[in-house]
Structure formats: structure tokens, C-alpha cells
Scaffold this motif. Structure first.
Motif, PDB file in Angstrom:
ATOM      1  N   ILE A 156       0.841  -1.201   0.000  1.00 27.76           N
ATOM      2  CA  ILE A 156       0.000   0.000   0.000  1.00 27.76           C
ATOM      3  C   ILE A 156       0.876   1.251   0.000  1.00 27.76           C
ATOM      4  O   ILE A 156       0.618   2.219  -0.737  1.00 27.76           O
ATOM      5  CB  ILE A 156      -0.940  -0.012   1.238  1.00 27.76           C
ATOM      6  CG1 ILE A 156      -1.912  -1.191   1.150  1.00 27.76           C
ATOM      7  CG2 ILE A 156      -1.719   1.306   1.335  1.00 27.76           C
ATOM      8  CD1 ILE A 156      -2.731  -1.407   2.396  1.00 27.76           C
ATOM      9  N   GLU A 157       1.966   1.234   0.793  1.00 29.12           N
ATOM     10  CA  GLU A 157       2.863   2.395   0.849  1.00 29.12           C
ATOM     11  C   GLU A 157       3.530   2.643  -0.495  1.00 29.12           C
ATOM     12  O   GLU A 157       3.706   3.792  -0.922  1.00 29.12           O
ATOM     13  CB  GLU A 157       3.922   2.181   1.931  1.00 29.12           C
ATOM     14  CG  GLU A 157       3.348   2.263   3.347  1.00 29.12           C
ATOM     15  CD  GLU A 157       4.372   1.891   4.405  1.00 29.12           C
ATOM     16  OE1 GLU A 157       5.497   1.476   4.022  1.00 29.12           O
ATOM     17  OE2 GLU A 157       4.060   1.994   5.613  1.00 29.12           O
ATOM     18  N   SER A 158       3.896   1.560  -1.184  1.00 28.24           N
ATOM     19  CA  SER A 158       4.538   1.724  -2.496  1.00 28.24           C
ATOM     20  C   SER A 158       3.554   2.275  -3.525  1.00 28.24           C
ATOM     21  O   SER A 158       3.932   3.058  -4.407  1.00 28.24           O
ATOM     22  CB  SER A 158       5.088   0.381  -2.980  1.00 28.24           C
ATOM     23  OG  SER A 158       4.035  -0.542  -3.193  1.00 28.24           O
ATOM     24  N   VAL A 159       2.273   1.899  -3.400  1.00 27.17           N
ATOM     25  CA  VAL A 159       1.260   2.409  -4.344  1.00 27.17           C
ATOM     26  C   VAL A 159       1.012   3.887  -4.095  1.00 27.17           C
ATOM     27  O   VAL A 159       0.838   4.672  -5.032  1.00 27.17           O
ATOM     28  CB  VAL A 159      -0.057   1.594  -4.192  1.00 27.17           C
ATOM     29  CG1 VAL A 159      -1.181   2.242  -4.982  1.00 27.17           C
ATOM     30  CG2 VAL A 159       0.143   0.171  -4.668  1.00 27.17           C
ATOM     31  N   VAL A 160       1.025   4.318  -2.827  1.00 31.45           N
ATOM     32  CA  VAL A 160       0.775   5.730  -2.476  1.00 31.45           C
ATOM     33  C   VAL A 160       1.807   6.640  -3.114  1.00 31.45           C
ATOM     34  O   VAL A 160       1.503   7.769  -3.534  1.00 31.45           O
ATOM     35  CB  VAL A 160       0.761   5.887  -0.930  1.00 31.45           C
ATOM     36  CG1 VAL A 160       0.725   7.364  -0.539  1.00 31.45           C
ATOM     37  CG2 VAL A 160      -0.428   5.158  -0.337  1.00 31.45           C
ATOM     38  N   ASP A 161       3.035   6.155  -3.243  1.00 30.30           N
ATOM     39  CA  ASP A 161       4.123   6.982  -3.761  1.00 30.30           C
ATOM     40  C   ASP A 161       4.103   7.144  -5.269  1.00 30.30           C
ATOM     41  O   ASP A 161       4.887   7.945  -5.833  1.00 30.30           O
ATOM     42  CB  ASP A 161       5.476   6.376  -3.349  1.00 30.30           C
ATOM     43  CG  ASP A 161       5.667   6.430  -1.834  1.00 30.30           C
ATOM     44  OD1 ASP A 161       5.015   7.273  -1.189  1.00 30.30           O
ATOM     45  OD2 ASP A 161       6.431   5.586  -1.303  1.00 30.30           O
ATOM     46  N   ILE A 162       3.275   6.399  -5.983  1.00 29.39           N
ATOM     47  CA  ILE A 162       3.255   6.461  -7.451  1.00 29.39           C
ATOM     48  C   ILE A 162       2.482   7.696  -7.886  1.00 29.39           C
ATOM     49  O   ILE A 162       1.327   7.908  -7.465  1.00 29.39           O
ATOM     50  CB  ILE A 162       2.619   5.187  -8.056  1.00 29.39           C
ATOM     51  CG1 ILE A 162       3.423   3.942  -7.647  1.00 29.39           C
ATOM     52  CG2 ILE A 162       2.510   5.282  -9.563  1.00 29.39           C
ATOM     53  CD1 ILE A 162       2.779   2.628  -8.044  1.00 29.39           C
TER      54      ILE A 162
END
Length: 778
Positions: A156-162
Motif C-alpha cells: 500500500i505504501e509503495s502504491v501511495v508513492d506512485i
């Protein structure tokens, strides 16, 4: 060209790698194992060039050598980052998706297939609408991750950064548990906004499904926990009961009863009631008084036959053989049973008839019912109704009473164990009523074919089907049966046996039966035919054979004593020896007078024990015209005497006497055997004949018997029980009987052997009777 999509360029001759059950999104890194020969060749070609390869998914993963029509048109262009050859010859590669691409042309080479493709790159710019879509999608994705527990916090954290909308949507798509066809649909959407919108809808739907799934799982878990808790508690209860010495405890009993209820074949409504009561029984403490009441009730429900049925043996010839074997005579009854079987065989289903066998004691009514059951291959159950005064005996008691139990009908069905027994209601005419109710009224439902398919017992309460039961009732006197109850039954009258029939019954049934019961062999006792006839004529006087059987038992006892004492090894009973065994003759065979008598007429009567003869005596003495009646006569017979006298007084001119004759003489009418009550309407012509004989001094022919009622004008009215009366006349040695003309139709019911030995004189007027009966005529 779609908004949010840019066509970067068209590239040609890109090696094609078909994927089975797998799809690669742009920006997605994935390990793939490659084993097919053409796929390996395509990879090798890609590695020789710029490492680019086109990944297209098969529509059907079972196809081994896919062609153009077997692949989706839209796929992903990828870079081969790494390639490793495994020991089994398979290549393991690491690929990274670059962009979407659409196939423009396929080129089938000798070793591999290459394609010309149109590469689509997503527009990296964002407007307000795109931003809103991304935020909404992220919110739904986070909720989905929270519900599913399959997506990690790091993901989820990696998706937020996109930041790029296209890459954002592709990464989320790669983490969703969708089918290949659904992922292919997302891959085929080149417009980023449409792709985001589509994913929002899918995630919203998936959230609802997941929430419902979670709710279901929670319910299942709770149910399982409750079941486990109940199981644990039951095991604890068993252990406690065993410690207290109750080995199986209530639980074992409840389990057994539950199994019996399920296997009983009850109607659904009754089964629910039984299970509900069983649940109550399980929860109530064993020490409670109600516990025993409920247990007995459930036990009755589980034990009663609800669906168990015996197969009828619909063989008319076999049934006839059984009936003839066990009973001589009784042709009318046998014919009715054979008719029932014949119709049942044609219809294959027929409600059981309700038959009432009416006749004097000892004619074989009860044993006939047993033979009927045997001929049908049905269970037989007998209930005696003699002396029943309480309606609850039939319908049962309410469960609220102490010691309550079902009525005799339900008890009989339990005893039978099937739903279609032959059910004998013995002595149905002996029921009476008092303050506890009228049992004959309760029998109305039992014996009504239109109602007994839902018979209601007060104890059972649930409707019980009696429509398959073959009810047979027996009665000695139909006059004591209430009209509504009699109307529900088919009356078959058994009048009694002729002398020859009794002889056959004694030889074939009674004597062999008594010999067996007294331990005598055929070689030890022989009863001659002449002795059997004497036994019937001089030692019994009855319509049935019960007294005859008792006398046969006496002969067997006497013979057993002779054999055991060693006097003889074989006893042969002749007429002479019969007197030594049974004593002097008790009755005089041929009761008719030895000579013609004045003022004595022989009447024929019908009683509850069959037909009988009555000697009516008339005496005239000087007096004041009084009429005296003796012999314990009933009201009907007294009225008959007064009517007869009035008619005779109207004949003064024809009799040649003075009108004042009756004022100067007293008339005494007597019927011997004064201790025996006598009543009935059929003695009118007999009294007229005796009175006229006494007045005119003309004798009455000794061989004549008569029956019939008389009116004031001398008309002779019909009577009942002609067959029984004819049998009694034959037993008494009479040769002629005078009967009303209206009874001519009943002559056919009289056994042929009797008809041949009796002369029937039909009359309609009393003067005809006097002409026939008086010696010298009237």
C-alpha cells in the motif's frame, strides 16, 4: 486517438512469447518459466537483439501450439532482464513490462513467431479529474486491503508513492485477485481515466462481496463455535452421568428416540411435533414429573406404525382355500370377502370395508376374522369391546391426566405394527354408556370411511390414518347397536349351522382340535359318525358349536383317563358309549308333539342365541271374560296376545259360537319356561291358532310350526330372522312351517339341505293359517 494515451511508435519483428494463464502489466516485474520450443527460440532471438519481447496471453491455456486466433490482440512489450537455464531444460526468465501494445500483424517463422505492434504509452500528466479518480481508487484499495488481509502494508505504501496515473492503475491491477480474462479487459483499456474508473467500480463490487463473505464466515464460525460448545457440554454431561452411575444417560436415550422418529415415516407435521417434544424432554431434568409424561408420549409416537405396511396376497383361489379349510358353511361371508379381494386386485387400492358379522354365540365369528387375516397375509389384532362404558377407552385420555394412555384403537395399531391389519372389534353390541361418555359415539369416527383417514386420539393428538385397516366387528344382537353406528357397517348375518354342517365341523375341526389339546393321537380315539350325531341332537341345543366343542372336550378327557389307567389303548366312541361318558340325554331330539294337541301351537322365535321354538298353550275356563298372560312375556308379546284375541272375537259367527261366549269364559295364555324372558312381534298367528283350537276343540297338527304377526283385521305381517327360525324348526323335528307371504324372498337364504326337508306355506290372512294348522280345517 484516446485522451490520456500516446502512441509512441510502431515496431516490427518483435519476437512473440505466448503466456498460459498469466498476464503481465506495464511496470510489472515477473519470473516466467518457458519450456515450449518456439517460445525458447523467440527468447533466444530477443536476447540476440535489444532484449525486447511481446507477451500475449492465450485465450485457452489448454492449447499447446497457439495460433493468431488463440491469442489476445492486446499484450505487453517487456524487457528480458535475466535468463537462466534449469536442469530440466526449461528457461526461467525475469521480465519487466514496458508498455501496452496492440498486434498489427503476425509473422510465422520457421522457429518462432514475430509480430508488428503498435505501442501505447500512458500520458504522465494529471488533471483535477484524474487526481480525484486516483484518490478514490486509493481509498477503495486501502479498504479492500484491510478487509482481505492479503495485501501488505508495504504494498500500500509503495502504491501511495506512485504519481503517474497509468502506472498507478497498473500496479493496483496487478495486486487484485482477478481472473485472467478480467485482467485482460483492464490491459485492453488504453484510456487512463476509463481504466481508473473501471477499477473503482470493480473494487467497490469486490468490497461488497468481501464484506458479505466475511459476514458469512463470521456466521459459520459462530455456528461452529456453538456446535463445538454443545459437543463439549454434552461430553461433560456424559462424563458426569457415567460418574453418577448412569452409563448411557439421557443423551443416549434421546439419540435413540431421535433416530426412531426419523425412521418411522411419520407425516411431516407429526415428525416436527415429535422432534419438538423430544427437544423439550432433553432439556427438562429427569427428576421432573413432566419428563416421564413427555418421554412416554414420544415413545408412543415413535413406536406407532406410520408407513409400515404388509403386502396383500391378492390370490382369490388361495383365500377361498383358506376360508373353506377353516370353516364349513358361511357361504355369504366367504363370498363377500372374495368379492373384496377381487375388486382390490383390479383396482390395486381399495379402502378397507367395515364388516359386521352378526349372529348367535359360537358360530365362528371371531375365528372367521382370523382366517380372513391369514388369507390376506395381514396382521391380525383383536379388541374386545364387551363392557366398555368409557369414551376414553376408544379415544384415549388427555396427556394432562395421571396415567394417561391412548385408546384401544391406537393400542391395537401399535400391537399390529402395520398400517393395514385386520382389526377385529369383538362384541361391539356389548358397549354401554354412562356419565363418562358414549363409546359407541366415539366409534363413529373409527368406522366411517370418510373420516377415519384422520382419526384423532386424545393422547396422540396428531391425526392417524386408519383407511387401510380392514375392520371386522362382531355382534350377537343388532338391536342394541345405535342406528348411526350400524349404518356405517356392512351387516352380514350368520344364522347358525345345520345339523349336517355341525357334523362336518365336529369331525374336521372340533374333535381333532380337542384331541391335540388333550394329548391324544388319532390311533387312540375314534368317534363314530352316529356318536357325533347323537352328541349334536341329545347333548346340545344351540345355533353355534361352542357347546358342541365343550362336549368334545369332555369326551377327550374321559378317553384320556381310560387310556392312562390302562383299561384300553384305543377308545372307540359309539352311541351307547356316549351315554356312559356324558350321562343320559339332556335334550329330546324332535321337540314336536307326538300327537295332535288342542290349544297348543308351536311358534318360531328368534333370540340372541339363534332360533328357537315356543309352545303356546291356551286354556278356557268358565268366568267373566278375563285374559291372563303368563310366561314372563314382554310388552310387545302382550299386545300381540290382545290383538289376536280381538281378531278371534271378530270370528264368532264363523266359529259358530254365541257372542256372549267370551264374556262367560276366562282365557289363559301361557308360554312355558316362565323364567326365560320372551318378547317379539312374531307370535300373533300362533296365539290366534291356539285360541281358536281351544274354542273349537279342534287339534293343531303337531308337525306344523308358524311365525307371523297378525292385525285386528287378520292380515299376516312379515317377520325377521326366517333363516334362524327355520333352523330351529328343523332341529325340533317339524316338517311344515307357515310364514307370511311377504317373507317369500327370504327362503333363498335358508340352506338348501334345510329347504329340502321343510315345507313352506305362504299366507297373507290368518284364516289361511287356521285352514292349514287345524286338523280338519277351519
Amino acid at each position: 486517438m484516446e485522451v490520456n494515451t500516446r502512441v509512441k511508435k510502431i515496431e516490427k519483428n518483435i519476437p512473440l512469447l505466448p503466456l498460459r494463464g498469466l498476464l503481465v502489466f506495464p511496470s510489472m516485474v515477473l519470473h516466467i518459466d518457458v519450456g515450449r520450443e518456439r517460445s525458447v527460440a523467440a527468447l533466444e532471438q530477443a536476447m540476440l537483439g535489444d532484449s525486447k519481447i511481446f507477451l500475449a496471453t492465450q485465450q485457452d491455456m489448454r492449447v499447446e501450439s497457439p495460433e493468431r486466433n488463440d491469442l489476445y490482440e492486446v499484450g505487453a512489450v517487456a524487457n528480458v532482464k535475466q535468463m537462466l537455464k534449469l536442469p530440466n531444460g526449461t528457461l526461467r526468465i525475469l521480465v519487466e513490462g514496458i508498455a501496452r501494445a496492440k498486434v498489427l500483424d503476425y509473422k510465422e517463422g520457421e522457429k518462432y513467431t514475430s509480430v508488428d505492434i503498435e505501442i501505447h504509452e500512458d500520458d504522465p500528466t494529471k488533471d483535477a479529474e484524474t487526481e480525484a479518480l486516483m484518490r478514490t481508487l486509493l481509498s477503495y484499495f486501502e479498504k479492500y486491503a484491510k478487509i482481505s488481509n492479503k495485501i501488505t502494508t508495504e504494498t500500500i505504501e509503495s502504491v501511495v508513492d506512485i504519481e503517474e496515473p497509468g502506472r498507478f492503475s497498473d500496479v493496483i491491477s496487478s495486486h487484485l485477485p482477478l481472473k485472467v480474462a478480467e485482467k485482460q479487459e483492464i490491459l485492453s483499456i488504453f484510456n487512463v481515466k476509463k481504466r481508473l474508473d473501471y477499477l473503482i467500480i470493480r473494487l467497490h463490487d469486490e468490497q461488497e462481496v468481501m464484506a458479505l463473505e466475511k459476514k458469512i464466515n463470521t456466521k459459520v464460525k459462530q455456528a461452529m463455535e456453538r456446535t463445538q460448545k454443545e459437543y463439549f457440554l454434552r461430553e461433560q454431561m456424559k462424563a458426569i452421568q457415567q460418574e453418577l452411575g448412569d452409563r448411557d444417560g439421557k443423551s443416549g436415550e434421546v439419540a435413540e428416540l431421535r433416530k426412531r422418529i426419523e425412521e418411522a415415516g411419520m407425516p411431516e407435521a407429526t415428525r416436527k411435533v415429535a422432534l419438538k417434544e423430544l427437544d423439550r424432554y432433553e432439556k427438562i431434568p429427569a427428576a421432573s414429573a413432566e419428563s416421564g409424561v413427555i418421554r412416554n408420549y414420544v415413545e408412543w409416537l415413535a413406536t406407532l406404525p406410520w408407513s409400515e405396511k404388509t403386502e396383500d396376497r391378492l390370490d382369490v383361489a388361495y383365500a377361498e382355500e383358506i376360508l373353506n379349510r377353516d370353516h364349513d358353511g358361511l357361504e355369504k361371508v366367504k363370498e363377500r370377502i372374495l368379492e373384496y379381494l377381487s375388486v382390490r386386485q383390479l383396482m390395486n387400492s381399495l379402502r378397507g370395508p367395515i364388516i359386521c358379522l352378526a349372529g348367535p354365540p359360537g358360530v365362528g365369528k371371531t375365528s372367521l376374522a382370523r382366517s380372513i387375516a391369514e388369507s390376506l397375509d395381514r396382521k391380525f389384532v383383536r379388541v374386545s369391546l364387551g363392557g366398555v362404558r368409557d369414551e376414553s377407552e376408544i379415544r384415549g385420555h388427555r396427556r394432562t391426566y395421571v396415567g394417561a394412555m391412548p385408546g384401544r384403537i391406537i393400542q391395537g395399531m401399535k400391537k399390529a405394527g402395520t398400517t393395514n391389519p385386520v382389526f377385529l372389534l369383538d362384541e361391539i353390541d356389548k358397549m354401554s354408556n354412562d356419565f363418562r361418555g358414549d363409546p359407541s359415539a366415539a366409534m363413529l369416527e373409527v368406522l366411517d370411511p370418510e373420516q377415519n383417514n384422520t382419526f384423532s386420539d386424545h393422547y396422540i393428538e396428531e391425526p392417524y390414518d386408519l383407511s387401510d385397516v380392514l375392520f371386522i366387528a362382531t355382534a350377537n344382537d343388532l338391536s342394541t347397536i345405535p342406528g348411526p353406528l350400524r349404518d356405517r357397517m356392512e351387516i352380514i348375518t350368520i344364522a347358525g349351522y345345520t345339523e349336517m354342517e355341525k357334523k362336518e365341523i365336529a369331525k374336521n375341526h372340533l374333535i381333532p382340535k380337542q384331541m391335540k389339546e388333550h394329548g391324544l393321537k388319532k390311533s387312540q380315539l375314534v368317534v363314530k359318525d352316529e356318536a357325533v350325531l347323537d352328541l349334536i341332537r341329545y347333548y346340545t341345543r344351540e345355533a353355534g358349536v361352542r357347546g358342541l366343542e365343550r362336549q368334545a372336550a369332555t369326551i377327550c378327557r374321559k378317553a384320556a383317563k381310560i387310556i392312562v389307567s390302562g383299561e384300553k389303548k384305543r377308545v372307540t366312541v359309539s352311541s351307547k358309549m356316549l351315554v356312559d361318558m356324558l350321562g343320559k340325554h339332556r335334550f329330546r331330539y324332535g321337540q314336536a308333539e307326538t300327537e295332535n294337541q288342542i290349544g297348543i301351537a308351536t311358534g318360531l322365535a328368534y333370540t340372541t342365541v339363534g332360533g328357537d321354538t315356543l309352545q303356546i298353550e291356551v286354556s278356557l275356563t268358565p268366568g267373566k271374560g278375563k285374559l291372563q298372560l303368563t310366561g314372563k312375556l314382554g310388552d310387545v308379546m302382550k299386545e300381540s296376545a290382545q290383538t289376536a284375541l280381538s281378531y278371534v272375537r271378530s270370528l264368532t259367527n264363523k266359529l259358530g259360537i254365541k257372542p256372549e261366549f267370551f264374556d262367560e269364559h276366562d282365557l289363559h295364555i301361557h308360554v312355558p319356561e316362565g323364567a326365560v324372558p320372551k318378547d317379539g312381534p312374531s307370535a300373533g298367528i300362533t296365539i290366534v291358532t291356539a285360541v281358536v283350537s281351544a274354542i273349537t276343540k279342534k287339534p293343531i297338527k303337531r308337525e306344523i310350526g308358524m311365525t307371523g304377526e297378525v292385525t285386528l283385521r287378520g292380515r299376516v305381517l312379515p317377520i325377521g330372522g326366517l333363516k334362524e327360525k327355520s333352523l330351529s324348526a328343523h332341529r325340533a323335528g317339524l316338517t311344515t312351517i307357515i310364514i307370511p307371504k311377504d317373507n317369500e324372498r327370504d327362503i333363498d337364504d335358508i340352506p338348501e339341505a334345510i329347504r329340502e326337508q321343510l315345507s313352506f306355506k305362504l299366507v297373507s290372512q290368518a284364516e289361511e293359517v287356521l285352514q292349514l294348522a287345524l286338523d280338519g280345517g277351519f
